[in-house]
Design a protein around this motif. Structure first.
Motif: not given
Length: 266
Positions: A177-191, A244-246, A254-264
């Motif tokens: 089976w296939s699916s049709v989806m919509r992707l709208r670009f955010r004004p900026q990345m969410n992290t 972030v627990e080891l 979440t995307v924000e938690e990935w962002g926290r790892i990189v900011r660290a």
């Protein structure tokens, strides 16, 4: 059908109309269609879009598409590989475009990543993909389906699954089976990160072996990421600093938690 191109040509009129309705092309805009095939969607798009750029890789389809649509002044056929096309350049003098595509199953993930990289001139995409790929893309944190692509798409796009498409809508019918989806670009990345490349290296390393913890995967990172982790005291120190627990697995983040790892590490 060419197996090499992974082609299944859309024939079902109701599905075609639903895709056109979802995109709702306007007379004042440029639309890109990837994989026009035999022109089922193209015939509708050309009537409603101000400018239509059709990108087709299979040279055997060029005569058919040229014969059908070559006389339309708002039609441009680009015989090219979507993976290597600079869409922002091709739409000039327009600076923004929307895109519609029935993506070949065998390279859909790669094309999707390539399109997101060109988000400066893309505002929205209506794409048809294998249903399980759409499920992976939209998998939330905590889902076993979640992977690198889920995080990558979520960081840059708001997603919406529109409808499923049965195999019988295509000739020849695919096995899935296939699916049709919509992707709208955010004004900026969410992290918020300074080094986006480091973010995607980290996410990629985190998902390297899905059954392992984020700590174990990051400990086995290589290249630049390994050096950055070492410079910051190692994976366990970075994760603790990020809160972030080891023992968590990559799919739970979440995307924000990935962002926290990189900011660290920045």
């Amino acid at each position: 059908m060419s197996k090499r191109f992974g082609q299944h040509f859309l024939k079902d009129k109701r599905t075609i109309q639903r895709i056109i309705d979802a995109l709702a092309p306007r007379a004042d805009e440029t639309i890109i269609e990837i994989g026009p095939g035999t022109g089922a969607l193209t015939a509708h798009l050309i009537e409603r879009a101000g400018q239509l750029i059709a990108v087709e890789f299979d040279k055997k389809l060029a005569p058919l598409l040229t014969e059908q649509f070559g006389a339309f002044p708002n039609f441009k056929l680009l015989m090219a590989d979507a993976l290597a096309t600079d869409f922002c350049r091709e739409i000039l003098p327009a600076t923004s475009t929307r895109l519609v595509a029935n993506l070949p199953y065998n390279i859909s993930t790669a094309i999707l990543q390539r399109l997101i990289e060109q988000r400066t001139c893309l505002s929205e995409m209506v794409v048809m993909l294998q249903r399980e790929v759409v499920e992976r893309i939209m998998a939330p944190a905590g889902s076993s389906e979640r992977g690198f692509l889920s995080v990558f798409v979520e960081a840059y796009c708001e997603t919406e699954k529109l409808f499923d498409v049965a195999p019988g809508a295509f000739r020849p019918p695919p096995k899935v089976w296939s699916s049709v989806m919509r992707l709208r670009f955010r004004p900026q990345m969410n992290t918020r990160v300074t080094d986006e490349a480091l973010l995607w290296e980290t996410v990629s390393a985190g998902f390297a072996q899905k059954r392992k913890t984020i700590l174990n995967n990051l400990r086995h990172a290589s290249g630049r990421l390994a050096e950055v982790l070492k410079r910051n005291g190692g994976a366990s120190i970075v994760l603790c600093k990020a809160g972030v627990e080891l023992q968590r697995r990559a799919e739970t983040l979440t995307v924000e938690e990935w962002g926290r790892i990189v900011r660290a590490m920045e």
